[in-house]
Scaffold this motif. Structure first.
Motif, PDB file in Angstrom:
ATOM      1  N   ALA A 260       0.863  -1.184   0.000  1.00 32.03           N
ATOM      2  CA  ALA A 260       0.000   0.000   0.000  1.00 32.03           C
ATOM      3  C   ALA A 260       0.900   1.235   0.000  1.00 32.03           C
ATOM      4  CB  ALA A 260      -0.907  -0.009   1.223  1.00 32.03           C
TER       5      ALA A 260
ATOM      6  N   ARG B  88      -3.800   3.778  -7.803  1.00 37.55           N
ATOM      7  CA  ARG B  88      -2.929   4.866  -7.326  1.00 37.55           C
ATOM      8  C   ARG B  88      -2.485   4.656  -5.873  1.00 37.55           C
ATOM      9  NH1 ARG B  88      -5.952   9.299  -4.716  1.00 37.55           N
ATOM     10  NH2 ARG B  88      -8.130   8.649  -4.603  1.00 37.55           N
ATOM     11  N   HIS B  89      -3.143   3.748  -5.163  1.00 41.89           N
ATOM     12  CA  HIS B  89      -2.788   3.449  -3.775  1.00 41.89           C
ATOM     13  C   HIS B  89      -1.877   2.223  -3.644  1.00 41.89           C
ATOM     14  CE1 HIS B  89      -5.598   6.459  -2.445  1.00 41.89           C
ATOM     15  NE2 HIS B  89      -6.601   5.835  -3.025  1.00 41.89           N
TER      16      HIS B  89
ATOM     17  N   ALA C 162      -6.109   3.953   2.694  1.00 40.52           N
ATOM     18  CA  ALA C 162      -6.931   3.911   1.482  1.00 40.52           C
ATOM     19  C   ALA C 162      -8.092   2.950   1.694  1.00 40.52           C
ATOM     20  CB  ALA C 162      -6.100   3.488   0.283  1.00 40.52           C
TER      21      ALA C 162
ATOM     22  N   GLN D 267      -9.731  -1.185   5.077  1.00 40.63           N
ATOM     23  CA  GLN D 267      -8.775  -0.170   4.664  1.00 40.63           C
ATOM     24  C   GLN D 267      -7.391  -0.803   4.560  1.00 40.63           C
ATOM     25  OE1 GLN D 267      -9.342   2.579   7.973  1.00 40.63           O
ATOM     26  NE2 GLN D 267     -10.329   4.044   6.598  1.00 40.63           N
TER      27      GLN D 267
ATOM     28  N   SER E 229      -0.349   4.587   0.113  1.00 42.72           N
ATOM     29  CA  SER E 229      -0.974   5.758   0.735  1.00 42.72           C
ATOM     30  C   SER E 229      -1.076   5.556   2.240  1.00 42.72           C
ATOM     31  CB  SER E 229      -2.379   5.970   0.166  1.00 42.72           C
ATOM     32  OG  SER E 229      -2.315   6.178  -1.222  1.00 42.72           O
TER      33      SER E 229
ATOM     34  N   LEU F  43      -9.186  -1.855  -4.711  1.00 41.04           N
ATOM     35  CA  LEU F  43      -8.377  -0.711  -4.331  1.00 41.04           C
ATOM     36  C   LEU F  43      -7.948   0.015  -5.606  1.00 41.04           C
ATOM     37  CD1 LEU F  43      -6.947   0.600  -1.852  1.00 41.04           C
ATOM     38  CD2 LEU F  43      -5.034  -0.948  -2.295  1.00 41.04           C
ATOM     39  N   GLU F  44      -8.077   1.345  -5.587  1.00 38.59           N
ATOM     40  CA  GLU F  44      -7.622   2.108  -6.736  1.00 38.59           C
ATOM     41  C   GLU F  44      -6.120   1.901  -6.901  1.00 38.59           C
ATOM     42  OE1 GLU F  44      -9.613   6.127  -7.636  1.00 38.59           O
ATOM     43  OE2 GLU F  44      -9.630   5.939  -5.437  1.00 38.59           O
TER      44      GLU F  44
ATOM     45  N   TYR G 215      -3.181   0.391   4.825  1.00 40.64           N
ATOM     46  CA  TYR G 215      -2.359   1.477   5.340  1.00 40.64           C
ATOM     47  C   TYR G 215      -0.942   1.339   4.814  1.00 40.64           C
ATOM     48  CZ  TYR G 215      -1.699  -2.171   8.853  1.00 40.64           C
ATOM     49  OH  TYR G 215      -1.472  -3.362   9.471  1.00 40.64           O
ATOM     50  N   PHE G 216      -0.230   2.440   4.782  1.00 41.63           N
ATOM     51  CA  PHE G 216       1.109   2.560   4.216  1.00 41.63           C
ATOM     52  C   PHE G 216       1.998   1.381   4.591  1.00 41.63           C
ATOM     53  CE2 PHE G 216       5.507   4.018   4.279  1.00 41.63           C
ATOM     54  CZ  PHE G 216       5.606   4.760   3.121  1.00 41.63           C
TER      55      PHE G 216
END
Length: 182
Positions: A4, A56-57, A9, A24, A6, A53-54, A26-27
């Motif tokens: 991940a 971009r994340h 996300a 969710q 972001s 999940l998009e 997480y980074f």
């Protein structure tokens, strides 16, 4: 392997932003991509949750094979800065439990100890060493109670599992157990 990219996300039930949030990410969290559909990926998280999940994340694994140190965020929220100083302010914030790969330990002019960490953009970002704990640090039950009390005023978030956005009941219980036995 993917991670991940972001701080937090939303993992969605279907590949649409209006779809229900089921969990969710997480980074730094490891992700397994099951399927891709346009700008979305169906992923499985380390704890077995599935959702969309998009893209971009998501980033290719940006942790080095031999980091100086692997650890995780040990505070409710850790700020990352573009230099080993709190000025001019944070570039982003990470949630409790986010795994990080340390590239370098830095001591600034004030004597503060900082970590330079790996990021998906290869940008050097820094966080205070005091905001981290060992990757496999186990909190005592008493420490978990103290930690749990810090979340009293965090909002309930359906599918939430982040100290940045809030938790739902299972996400909160999961986080406390993970802190007791990572």
């Amino acid at each position: 392997m993917f991670r991940a990219a972001s701080p937090v996300a939303s993992l969605r039930k279907t590949p649409e932003n209006t779809s229900e949030q089921v969990s969710q990410t997480y980074f730094g969290e490891k992700l397994h991509v099951v399927e891709k559909q346009k700008s979305w990926s169906h992923v499985e998280t380390e704890d077995g949750y599935h959702g969309w999940l998009e893209e971009r994340h998501i980033a290719s694994d940006y942790f080095p094979k031999d980091p100086l140190l692997s650890c995780r965020i040990g505070t409710m929220k850790a700020h990352l800065y573009r230099s080993p100083s709190i000025y001019p302010g944070p570039a982003l914030s990470l949630a409790l439990g986010s795994p990080i790969a340390v590239k370098e330990r830095v001591v600034n002019a004030k004597g503060e100890e900082w970590f330079s960490i790996s990021t998906p953009t290869q940008e050097d970002l820094y966080l205070l060493e005091s905001d981290t704990c060992p990757l496999y640090y186990t909190r005592t039950p008493e420490e978990c109670l103290v930690l749990a009390e810090k979340f009293l005023h965090l909002p309930h978030t359906w599918g939430g599992r982040s100290s940045l956005d809030g938790f739902d009941c299972s996400g909160f219980v999961q986080m406390i157990y993970k802190e007791m036995a990572p």
